[in-house]
Design a protein around this motif. Structure first.
Motif, PDB file in Angstrom:
ATOM      1  N   UNK A   9       0.831  -1.206   0.000  1.00 17.05           N
ATOM      2  CA  UNK A   9       0.000   0.000   0.000  1.00 17.05           C
ATOM      3  C   UNK A   9       0.871   1.264   0.000  1.00 17.05           C
ATOM      4  N   UNK A  12       2.475   1.742  -3.296  1.00 23.27           N
ATOM      5  CA  UNK A  12       1.487   2.203  -4.278  1.00 23.27           C
ATOM      6  C   UNK A  12       1.356   3.726  -4.228  1.00 23.27           C
ATOM      7  N   UNK A  13       1.254   4.280  -3.011  1.00 23.70           N
ATOM      8  CA  UNK A  13       1.120   5.745  -2.902  1.00 23.70           C
ATOM      9  C   UNK A  13       2.382   6.441  -3.407  1.00 23.70           C
ATOM     10  N   UNK A  16       2.722   6.269  -7.157  1.00 23.60           N
ATOM     11  CA  UNK A  16       1.685   7.113  -7.766  1.00 23.60           C
ATOM     12  C   UNK A  16       2.085   8.590  -7.666  1.00 23.60           C
TER      13      UNK A  16
ATOM     14  N   UNK B 102      -4.484   0.725  -8.731  1.00 23.21           N
ATOM     15  CA  UNK B 102      -4.100   1.517  -7.554  1.00 23.21           C
ATOM     16  C   UNK B 102      -4.941   1.109  -6.355  1.00 23.21           C
ATOM     17  N   UNK B 104      -6.231  -1.755  -5.821  1.00 27.72           N
ATOM     18  CA  UNK B 104      -5.700  -3.053  -5.363  1.00 27.72           C
ATOM     19  C   UNK B 104      -4.500  -2.824  -4.449  1.00 27.72           C
ATOM     20  N   UNK B 105      -3.655  -1.885  -4.863  1.00 29.84           N
ATOM     21  CA  UNK B 105      -2.459  -1.570  -4.063  1.00 29.84           C
ATOM     22  C   UNK B 105      -2.837  -1.078  -2.680  1.00 29.84           C
ATOM     23  N   UNK B 106      -3.857  -0.225  -2.593  1.00 32.17           N
ATOM     24  CA  UNK B 106      -4.280   0.287  -1.287  1.00 32.17           C
ATOM     25  C   UNK B 106      -4.743  -0.843  -0.364  1.00 32.17           C
ATOM     26  N   UNK B 107      -5.212  -1.938  -0.946  1.00 33.49           N
ATOM     27  CA  UNK B 107      -5.639  -3.087  -0.142  1.00 33.49           C
ATOM     28  C   UNK B 107      -4.491  -4.073   0.075  1.00 33.49           C
ATOM     29  N   UNK B 108      -3.306  -3.665  -0.355  1.00 33.40           N
ATOM     30  CA  UNK B 108      -2.126  -4.498  -0.123  1.00 33.40           C
ATOM     31  C   UNK B 108      -2.017  -5.681  -1.067  1.00 33.40           C
ATOM     32  N   UNK B 109      -2.694  -5.612  -2.199  1.00 33.61           N
ATOM     33  CA  UNK B 109      -2.672  -6.734  -3.143  1.00 33.61           C
ATOM     34  C   UNK B 109      -1.485  -6.557  -4.094  1.00 33.61           C
TER      35      UNK B 109
END
Lengths: 257, 314
Positions: A9, A12-13, A16, B102, B104-109
């Protein structure tokens, strides 16, 4: 979330955020390099040649660290302020809010994004300055440390600003009316030794003075203030701002009704 | 007994201007259910769902998602949830594929798991060809489907759909219904739906709650609720203007249209008698349909009753 999920997570941020400022490079990376080139030509070469020396170093060498620091401060701040506010404005911040990501991961992700832009612009400005003078770094570790801490501090500042902002104007008020005056009066272009005593004392309450001067000390080996005290002060500001930002985020300031 | 997918106890929300949006509501949504939460505008539907998915801070009460209290482990509770909000809430300048990845990324996938899942969802929802388009270039229906794909990326056990088909044309709406039915039936995803299209709720949902002025005024099964209807109204298309209306209880002319009659049929009333009388009067009925959605009638009556009661109390 497991540590692995938290890492995904966070990553990802950060990616981005970095992609965002890279994608819009004509708005983010190009303007500082143009502006700073102008500063180097006008203040460094044309006017600087008449100024002579400041604190025992050629004027252009004196202003290089200040201008690098000024770029780092404004870019880290505005990166986080505008990016997070635009997430709020478009409501895409809800994508993060509904996810299981802890608040500190969101905050840290945006801080790293802001630091990345601050350092990228700092590196570009340093590169530009090499066309005008030789930059010799006297204390590399201290130089890196202070620039990193400054970028962190102002990224957090930008985050707090964007949480409190209700409209786009609100994220330009602080940079225009607070950051720019404090930076210009924070010893970017002059040594406070050139000021009357009263103004020297007043300047000492400007936190940006400590950052600029510690950075200058790292590069040139000359400074108006004590580097150790400055690092301690910046650390304290980071801790206070971080706690404040996290508290505002947890209570959903400007995000949740 | 399995924990409910959603359990709400005494949920209260008072906004800053002292507006009591929720007045201590209780609600239970069983696992695997397809549940409708209905109510007029401003009744408290979106506030309730907003609290469940952390977009609104609650004033008091308890919310549990699959037994997990949002006050003790909101992160885990949120992991079970997929949310499709009423308003578009993605970055309009990002590409469709990136928006889903994105999330998915926030959910750690991890991306290697997220990419095939995103592709599958975008294909199922007819968006794969649009994956490289920026979101603002999509039509309204596509934007709604994008939000569904985004909400499902991490395989939530409870999907919250806040007016998912608003502004979507009929054909697309029906294909979206089919899709929602499929994930409810085949993947066992519990679905909570709010909608203004009551036909949608009647078609899809097994259980229903109606909320008005921040209170639950009805919470029952769809079947029981519809059984409460004591009258149904039909529109009869007749072959030509009717000179003399046969004497049938509940039969009347439709204003502005000579070739239509309106027939209100009470529970237990035999349609054979009605048609025999029409036949005797030489009225030629060409076709017949419900005047309005059945649930709509009930809903309007219930809300009107409650509003009247409120006026009397105040």
């Amino acid at each position: 979330m497991s540590m692995r999920q938290i890492w995904v997570a966070f990553f990802t941020i950060v990616t981005k955020e970095i992609r965002r400022f890279m994608r819009i490079w004509p708005q983010t990376l190009l303007p500082p390099s143009i502006t700073m080139t102008m500063y180097f030509i006008i203040f460094g070469n044309l006017i600087g040649a008449r100024v002579g020396e400041m604190d025992g170093v050629p004027y252009i060498d004196y202003i290089v660290p200040g201008l690098i620091m000024m770029s780092v401060i404004t870019n880290s701040y505005s990166n986080v302020a505008s990016s997070f506010f635009s997430n709020k404005f478009q409501r895409s911040v809800e994508e993060m809010v509904v996810s299981p990501m802890p608040d500190w991961v969101i905050l840290l992700g945006f801080i790293v994004g802001g630091v990345a832009r601050g350092l990228a612009v700092g590196a570009i400005v340093t590169g530009v300055s090499l066309f005008f003078t030789d930059v010799q770094v006297h204390h590399p570790f201290l130089t890196m440390l202070v620039v990193l801490m400054t970028a962190v501090l102002f990224s957090i500042g930008g985050f707090i600003n964007s949480l409190l902002a209700k409209k786009f104007d609100d994220i330009s008020i602080v940079p225009i009316f607070v950051l720019t005056p404090l930076t210009y009066l924070g010893g970017v272009f002059y040594s406070i030794n050139t000021l009357p005593e009263l103004w020297q004392n007043i300047s000492m309450i400007n936190p940006i003075l400590y950052m600029v001067n510690t950075f200058r000390y790292g590069i040139l080996g000359v400074s108006d203030i004590d580097a150790g005290g400055a690092i301690a002060a910046i650390s304290m500001f980071i801790v206070v701002f971080y706690i404040l930002a996290l508290w505002l985020l947890k209570r959903g300031q400007g995000i949740r009704s | 007994m399995a924990e409910p997918a959603l359990s709400i106890r005494g949920l209260t929300k008072v906004y800053g201007n002292d507006f009591h949006a929720l007045k201590g509501i209780d609600l239970n949504v069983p696992q695997g259910d397809f549940f409708a939460l209905l109510g007029p505008n401003g009744a408290g539907k979106s506030t309730t769902l907003g609290i469940v998915c952390s977009l609104v801070n609650k004033t008091a009460g308890q919310v549990k998602v699959f037994g997990v209290d949002i006050d003790t482990n909101f992160s885990l509770a949120k992991y079970h949830l997929g949310v499709v909000p009423q308003e578009f809430n993605f970055n309009q300048f990002e590409k469709v594929y990136d928006i889903v990845l994105t999330q998915a990324g926030y959910y750690g996938m991890p991306m290697r798991e997220a990419r095939p899942r995103a592709r599958q969802l975008l294909e199922d929802l007819g968006l794969w060809d649009k994956r490289d388009n920026v979101a603002r270039m999509l039509s309204g229906g596509m934007k709604r489907r994008l939000m569904i794909a985004r909400a499902l990326i991490h395989r939530p056990k409870l999907l919250i759909l806040d007016e998912p088909t608003a502004g979507v044309d009929i054909e697309l709406r029906r294909s979206m219904w089919e899709y929602m039915r499929r994930i409810n039936r085949e993947e066992g995803t519990t679905i909570i739906l709010t909608t203004h299209y009551l036909e949608e709720a009647e078609n899809l949902c097994r259980n229903i709650a109606i909320i008005n002025h921040g209170e639950i005024v009805k919470n029952t099964t769809m079947r029981e609720l519809l059984a409460e209807l004591d009258t149904e109204t039909f529109i009869l298309d007749v072959s030509g203007p009717v000179e003399a209306l046969p004497d049938i209880e509940g039969l009347e002319r439709v204003a502005h249209d000579d070739s239509q009659l309106q027939l209100s049929v009470k529970k237990g009333q035999r349609l054979n008698d009605v048609f025999k009388a029409l036949n005797d009067a030489h009225v030629d009925v060409v076709s017949m349909r419900n005047r309005a959605n059945r649930l709509e009638e009930l809903f309007v009556n219930l809300v009107a009753e409650q509003n009247q009661a409120g006026e009397i109390r105040s």
